[in-house]
Motif scaffolding. Structure first.
Motif, PDB file in Angstrom:
ATOM      1  N   ARG A 190     -31.016  12.602 -64.022  1.00 38.86           N
ATOM      2  CA  ARG A 190     -30.551  13.628 -63.080  1.00 38.86           C
ATOM      3  C   ARG A 190     -30.651  13.110 -61.641  1.00 38.86           C
ATOM      4  O   ARG A 190     -29.735  13.263 -60.845  1.00 38.86           O
ATOM      5  CB  ARG A 190     -31.358  14.917 -63.257  1.00 38.86           C
ATOM      6  N   ALA A 191     -31.785  12.474 -61.319  1.00 34.42           N
ATOM      7  CA  ALA A 191     -32.005  11.946 -59.969  1.00 34.42           C
ATOM      8  C   ALA A 191     -30.981  10.861 -59.637  1.00 34.42           C
ATOM      9  O   ALA A 191     -30.396  10.857 -58.554  1.00 34.42           O
ATOM     10  CB  ALA A 191     -33.423  11.400 -59.844  1.00 34.42           C
ATOM     11  N   LYS A 192     -30.753   9.948 -60.590  1.00 35.92           N
ATOM     12  CA  LYS A 192     -29.797   8.856 -60.356  1.00 35.92           C
ATOM     13  C   LYS A 192     -28.389   9.395 -60.174  1.00 35.92           C
ATOM     14  O   LYS A 192     -27.636   8.917 -59.337  1.00 35.92           O
ATOM     15  CB  LYS A 192     -29.801   7.874 -61.537  1.00 35.92           C
ATOM     16  N   ARG A 193     -28.028  10.388 -60.999  1.00 36.17           N
ATOM     17  CA  ARG A 193     -26.690  10.973 -60.926  1.00 36.17           C
ATOM     18  C   ARG A 193     -26.467  11.653 -59.583  1.00 36.17           C
ATOM     19  O   ARG A 193     -25.421  11.514 -58.966  1.00 36.17           O
ATOM     20  CB  ARG A 193     -26.504  11.975 -62.078  1.00 36.17           C
ATOM     21  N   GLN A 194     -27.497  12.419 -59.141  1.00 37.68           N
ATOM     22  CA  GLN A 194     -27.395  13.103 -57.836  1.00 37.68           C
ATOM     23  C   GLN A 194     -27.228  12.079 -56.715  1.00 37.68           C
ATOM     24  O   GLN A 194     -26.412  12.267 -55.825  1.00 37.68           O
ATOM     25  CB  GLN A 194     -28.651  13.949 -57.569  1.00 37.68           C
ATOM     26  N   ALA A 195     -28.015  10.991 -56.778  1.00 36.96           N
ATOM     27  CA  ALA A 195     -27.936   9.942 -55.752  1.00 36.96           C
ATOM     28  C   ALA A 195     -26.545   9.322 -55.724  1.00 36.96           C
ATOM     29  O   ALA A 195     -25.977   9.091 -54.653  1.00 36.96           O
ATOM     30  CB  ALA A 195     -28.992   8.871 -56.011  1.00 36.96           C
ATOM     31  N   GLU A 196     -25.982   9.079 -56.901  1.00 39.00           N
ATOM     32  CA  GLU A 196     -24.646   8.486 -56.992  1.00 39.00           C
ATOM     33  C   GLU A 196     -23.589   9.447 -56.439  1.00 39.00           C
ATOM     34  O   GLU A 196     -22.683   9.036 -55.710  1.00 39.00           O
ATOM     35  CB  GLU A 196     -24.329   8.115 -58.450  1.00 39.00           C
ATOM     36  N   LEU A 197     -23.708  10.736 -56.747  1.00 33.24           N
ATOM     37  CA  LEU A 197     -22.741  11.714 -56.239  1.00 33.24           C
ATOM     38  C   LEU A 197     -22.843  11.829 -54.717  1.00 33.24           C
ATOM     39  O   LEU A 197     -21.826  11.955 -54.040  1.00 33.24           O
ATOM     40  CB  LEU A 197     -22.948  13.073 -56.915  1.00 33.24           C
ATOM     41  N   GLU A 198     -24.071  11.777 -54.183  1.00 31.28           N
ATOM     42  CA  GLU A 198     -24.261  11.809 -52.719  1.00 31.28           C
ATOM     43  C   GLU A 198     -23.618  10.583 -52.084  1.00 31.28           C
ATOM     44  O   GLU A 198     -22.951  10.674 -51.063  1.00 31.28           O
ATOM     45  CB  GLU A 198     -25.759  11.853 -52.361  1.00 31.28           C
ATOM     46  N   ARG A 199     -23.860   9.404 -52.710  1.00 31.48           N
ATOM     47  CA  ARG A 199     -23.315   8.160 -52.176  1.00 31.48           C
ATOM     48  C   ARG A 199     -21.786   8.241 -52.144  1.00 31.48           C
ATOM     49  O   ARG A 199     -21.160   7.828 -51.172  1.00 31.48           O
ATOM     50  CB  ARG A 199     -23.758   6.986 -53.057  1.00 31.48           C
ATOM     51  N   LYS A 241     -19.991  10.892 -51.795  1.00 30.09           N
ATOM     52  CA  LYS A 241     -19.541  11.819 -50.742  1.00 30.09           C
ATOM     53  C   LYS A 241     -19.472  11.108 -49.399  1.00 30.09           C
ATOM     54  O   LYS A 241     -18.580  11.351 -48.605  1.00 30.09           O
ATOM     55  CB  LYS A 241     -20.521  12.990 -50.621  1.00 30.09           C
ATOM     56  N   THR A 242     -20.469  10.240 -49.127  1.00 29.42           N
ATOM     57  CA  THR A 242     -20.544   9.597 -47.814  1.00 29.42           C
ATOM     58  C   THR A 242     -19.746   8.298 -47.752  1.00 29.42           C
ATOM     59  O   THR A 242     -19.383   7.849 -46.678  1.00 29.42           O
ATOM     60  CB  THR A 242     -22.007   9.293 -47.433  1.00 29.42           C
TER      61      THR A 242
END
Length: 135
Positions: free
Chosen positions: A96-105, A107-108
């Protein structure tokens, strides 16, 4: 509507059918295709679409370059609503943490060519040629 979900230890189902029932893919053929290409692993090992997944197995699924790590909680050979599908697995905290980090990356991150439209102008071409000669 009755969705027969089995959470018994040892309950099993083809991986392509399970991925479809758990709503990771819209169709069974898409699920089978992803498994064929090695985008689904059971216990870290690549498998064929007919390989059976069992309750308790750790499954990794890669969808659009995002990896999900889930534990199989149940099997169901019919595709029910999302609320039912979500009871078939539990995502690991790490996943979950890795997926969230990837989705944030994502976006930016801006695609380098996103601001370019159409063919290069004469000025763009001179700049490109200048860089090409230097290399």
């Amino acid at each position: 509507m009755n969705h027969k979900i089995s959470t018994e230890p040892g309950a099993k189902l083809r991986i392509d059918k399970w991925l479809w029932a758990a709503r990771f893919f819209k169709t069974r053929s898409l699920a089978a295709n992803a498994v064929e290409k090695g985008h689904a692993r059971i216990g870290g090992a690549s498998v064929k679409p007919a390989k059976e997944v069992r309750v308790g197995d750790r499954v990794e699924i890669e969808i659009e370059r995002v990896v999900w790590q889930v534990e199989v909680l149940g099997v169901c050979d019919v595709r029910g609503p999302a609320s039912v599908a979500q009871t078939l697995y539990a995502e690991t905290e790490e996943s979950r943490a890795k997926r969230q980090a990837e989705l944030e990356r994502r976006k930016t991150y801006r695609e380098p060519a996103a601001t370019l439209h159409g063919r290069p102008t004469k000025r763009d071409r001179r700049t490109i040629d200048k860089f090409s000669r230097e290399g």
